[in-house]
Design a protein around this motif. Structure first.
Motif, short mmCIF file in Angstrom:
data_model
loop_
_atom_site.label_atom_id
_atom_site.label_comp_id
_atom_site.label_asym_id
_atom_site.label_seq_id
_atom_site.Cartn_x
_atom_site.Cartn_y
_atom_site.Cartn_z
N TYR A 130 1.20 -0.16 3.85
CA TYR A 130 0.99 -1.51 3.34
C TYR A 130 2.23 -2.03 2.62
O TYR A 130 2.65 -3.18 2.83
CB TYR A 130 -0.21 -1.50 2.39
CG TYR A 130 -0.50 -2.82 1.72
CD1 TYR A 130 -1.04 -3.88 2.42
CD2 TYR A 130 -0.23 -3.00 0.36
CE1 TYR A 130 -1.31 -5.09 1.80
CE2 TYR A 130 -0.50 -4.19 -0.27
CZ TYR A 130 -1.04 -5.24 0.46
OH TYR A 130 -1.30 -6.43 -0.16
N ARG A 131 2.86 -1.19 1.79
CA ARG A 131 4.07 -1.63 1.09
C ARG A 131 5.25 -1.75 2.04
O ARG A 131 6.12 -2.62 1.85
CB ARG A 131 4.41 -0.65 -0.03
CG ARG A 131 5.52 -1.18 -0.92
CD ARG A 131 5.71 -0.40 -2.18
NE ARG A 131 6.74 -1.01 -3.00
CZ ARG A 131 7.20 -0.49 -4.13
NH1 ARG A 131 6.68 0.65 -4.60
NH2 ARG A 131 8.14 -1.11 -4.82
N THR A 132 5.31 -0.90 3.08
CA THR A 132 6.36 -1.04 4.08
C THR A 132 6.26 -2.38 4.79
O THR A 132 7.28 -2.98 5.16
CB THR A 132 6.25 0.11 5.11
OG1 THR A 132 6.37 1.37 4.43
CG2 THR A 132 7.34 0.01 6.16
N PHE A 133 5.04 -2.87 4.96
CA PHE A 133 4.83 -4.18 5.56
C PHE A 133 5.13 -5.32 4.60
O PHE A 133 5.03 -6.49 4.97
CB PHE A 133 3.39 -4.32 6.05
CG PHE A 133 3.09 -3.52 7.29
CD1 PHE A 133 4.10 -3.15 8.16
CD2 PHE A 133 1.80 -3.12 7.56
CE1 PHE A 133 3.83 -2.41 9.30
CE2 PHE A 133 1.52 -2.39 8.70
CZ PHE A 133 2.54 -2.03 9.57
N GLY A 134 5.45 -4.99 3.37
CA GLY A 134 5.78 -6.01 2.38
C GLY A 134 4.62 -6.43 1.51
O GLY A 134 4.73 -7.43 0.77
#
Length: 733
Positions: A494-498
């Motif tokens: 989720y954080r990799t997706f921003g």
């Protein structure tokens, strides 16, 4: 250094020895060897009745046509009819274990013992007929062994067991089916001398429990005790038939005028309101036989002998899987070794060309600006001779020409950059509905951990048929504990997706899949409750599962999400994403959504197809048998994971070469695409192999198959997603 190496070797050897001993050490976890002295009472427990033709099970004492418990003391504080405490796995698999009134004393034979005479109404009689027609099997338990029906192979070289014994049988020789109930049971208990001190005290251990059922009709002469006078010669079987009510016949003579002893009319047989009572006498015999050919530690082997012939097919499944996986591995290695390595070299060269072109342009602009601003430049900067004029040999013009040649060659090199190399600014663009993809990946990792743990524990013998309900109990425990992995991977993706709102992502992860699964099971449970079946999950168990979900799993998901989002952080991408999305060209027919998904799913399905036959036979077609070849399943599962990873990598590479950068969802869907073929196989198996009757049973079959395929899709889709992500990071890194 040598001492450290020897220490590591010693530790490794000890671990291998420990691993090799796990199978024997955990053969029956939680159940120690029980030995019995002469004339000691042995509890006989009754469990349930089940059928291969229906998904509905019933507790034995819930049947209205069997002997009810008397409530008398049996062994210690154990009462007849008293329920035995069960683990959550036993409850979910429909077990309802109770103590019976059957008396077993070690070494004491009983030629015949009277149990009871049960009177049933016509409605209860019709229910008994339906259960006999559907082929229901009864499960009794002695010393943790299910009562078995013994068989001999065709060549009479091996004896094997099928768990349970028939409730009755059907005779259609007269043209119309007639139903007979087995009301006499011959119990054979095989034993041998106990090992160690117990054996020195004259105690014995039970190595086999066989039940031979027989139908004895009312025309056979019985003694005053209620037992048949001659058990070897039976004149008539006990037919489930009740003559029509004479009062009703007098009131409606036209309806009953054609009925004889064996009515030709199904209407009379199904008339629940028609009066009458049928008396069913129940008796049993007990015999003890010493058998020194079976070790206590291998007493379950007889339940598996009938499946030994399938070992060749299991090896065939592994060879088939290895061939398919090997071909895919060759394709992937060829892509990496030749195509991608060459493409990466050209891609890097083109990057150098771009930098050189930019430097050349800047140098050209600098020269032009310098000449315009100051025409009196040094001779060396403009390529002139000592006289201040351009060389007669054209040295200055030659330098400009060389520079133009360099620019032209670099332009040509850039024109060769096609396919996946053009997507360096698009390939890591955040996909649509990323807030759903991240929780799905997290749930898939949760299921992957659970599946790996179950197969591993089963392969080393910790989970086995003797550990009743252990597979389901451990599965629930592993699933709840794996909430840590679910939260961790979901948060990082989720954080990799921003993403920024990690608490909302945590809530979605903790609720999405478990909530849908719980809701589906609860709705199905309502249908089973209406049938008064033991397959229905008790209300207390439903509340317990709900508490496990809300009070244990959700906090674990929260802890894993916090660590993955706050401490671990996002995965760094090797290429930056451009501001303006690149237009995707028209795709070839074989890589469009539906076609590519179906074609890619065929390959993993071919890997597991043969082993799937045994799993389905154990689950649906032969419930009295046990699936025990988890070693083969572990090998096939490993090959399956490798195959899915390779198929997804090849599919994503072909997609990127077609300049389509929307690979995130495609990798997840392609990874789980074999579940479509598995579900289609379930549909074929239902119509071609099974004989399931009734709406509720059919609903349970298709619903459970669909849920299982969804679980499989999540698990394999996550494998495909992570494999594709690692591949894309590698080629663009």
């Amino acid at each position: 250094m040598a001492e450290s190496l020897s220490l590591r070797t010693a530790v490794l050897v000890h671990l291998l020895l420990l691993f090799s001993g796990l199978t024997e050490a955990f053969y029956i976890p939680g159940w120690s060897v029980k030995s019995y002295s002469d004339n000691e009472q042995i509890p006989l427990l009754v469990n349930k009745v089940y059928s291969d033709n229906t998904q509905l099970q019933y507790a034995y004492y819930d049947l209205p046509f069997v002997c009810p418990p008397t409530g008398q003391h049996r062994i210690g504080s154990l009462l007849s009819g008293q329920n035995i405490p069960l683990n959550i796995g036993e409850v979910l698999r429909g077990d309802r274990i109770s103590a019976s009134d059957i008396k077993l004393n070690m070494g004491h034979n009983a030629e015949c013992s009277y149990l009871c005479t049960r009177e049933i109404s016509r409605k209860e009689l019709n229910w008994a007929k339906e259960m006999v027609r559907d082929g229901y099997v009864v499960e009794w338990i002695v010393d943790n062994l299910p009562g078995a029906t013994s068989f001999v192979t065709v060549d009479k070289s091996h004896k094997y067991y099928a768990a349970g014994f028939k409730l009755g049988f059907t005779d259609s020789s007269s043209g119309r089916p007639r139903y007979f109930l087995n009301n006499h049971h011959t119990i054979v208990i095989r034993y041998r001398k106990a090992a160690g001190r117990a054996g020195d005290r004259g105690e014995n251990v039970i190595v086999a429990f066989e039940v031979f059922s027989k139908s004895i009709g009312s025309s056979n002469r019985r003694l005053e005790s209620g037992c048949p006078a001659d058990l070897l010669h039976i004149d008539q079987n006990f037919e489930l038939y009740l003559a029509p009510n004479h009062t009703a016949a007098q009131e409606d003579p036209d309806r009953y005028a054609h009925l004889s002893y064996h009515p030709d009319s199904a209407e009379e047989a199904n008339d629940d309101n028609d009066g009458g009572v049928l008396s069913i006498p129940y008796t049993y015999s007990v015999y003890y036989q010493e058998d020194n050919t079976v070790e206590w530690g291998h007493r379950w082997d007889l339940y598996f002998v009938n499946q030994e012939e399938g070992s060749k097919i299991h090896w065939l499944a592994i060879i088939n899987s290895l061939i398919i996986c090997g071909l895919l591995t060759g394709i992937v290695l060829m892509i990496f070794a030749k195509t991608i390595r060459t493409d990466i070299k050209a891609y890097k060269d083109s990057e150098e060309g771009r930098r050189l072109k930019r430097r050349s342009r800047r140098a050209g602009r600098a020269r032009a600006d310098g000449t315009t601003a100051n025409e009196k430049l040094p001779a060396s900067s403009v390529g002139v001779g000592s006289g201040g004029l351009p060389d007669q040999d054209g040295g200055g013009l030659e330098s400009v020409s060389l520079e133009n040649d360099i620019l032209t060659s670099e332009d040509e090199a850039l024109e060769d950059v096609t396919g996946w190399k053009l997507l360096h600014g698009e390939v890591f663009r955040t996909p649509r509905f990323s807030y759903i993809l991240a929780p799905l990946v997290g749930s898939g990792m949760q299921l992957l951990f659970m599946a790996f743990g179950l197969v591993f524990l089963s392969a080393i013998g910790v989970l086995n048929p003797s550990f009743r309900g252990g597979f389901i109990s451990f599965g629930i425990g592993l699933f709840v504990f794996a909430g840590l992995f679910s939260g961790y991977f979901s948060a990082r993706v989720y954080r990799t997706f921003g993403g920024q709102n990690w608490r909302r992502n945590t809530t979605v992860t903790a609720i999405l899949f478990p909530g849908l699964l719980f809701s589906a099971v609860f709705v199905l449970n309502l249908f089973v409750w209406a049938q008064a079946s033991s397959t229905a999950i008790p209300f207390g168990t439903v509340i317990g599962i709900l508490l496990l979900w809300l009070c244990i799993q959700m906090p674990l998901v929260y802890a894993g999400s916090w660590y993955g989002f706050v401490r671990a952080g996002p995965w760094e991408h090797p290429a930056k994403t451009s501001t303006i999305p690149r237009q995707i060209p028209v795709q070839a027919w074989y890589i469009r959504d539906i076609r590519s998904v179906l074609l890619a799913g065929l390959i993993p399905f071919a890997v597991i197809f043969i082993e799937l036959l045994f799993v389905f036979q154990s689950l649906w077609q032969d419930k009295s048998g046990y699936y025990y070849v988890f070693g083969f399943l572990a090998v096939v599962s490993t090959i399956l994971v490798v195959t899915i990873a390779e198929v997804t990598v090849v599919t994503v590479y072909i997609q990127l070469c077609s300049e389509n950068h929307n690979w995130w969802w495609r990798s997840f869907i392609v990874g789980g695409s074999s579940s479509i073929w598995v579900f289609l196989y379930c549909i074929w198996y239902y119509f071609a192999k099974l004989h399931i009757t009734g709406f509720v049973s059919s609903l349970l079959f298709f619903s459970q198959s669909f849920i299982a395929c969804c679980v499989y899709a999540l698990l394999t889709g996550t494998v495909g997603f992570l494999s594709a992500y690692a591949f894309v990071r590698r080629i663009y890194g």
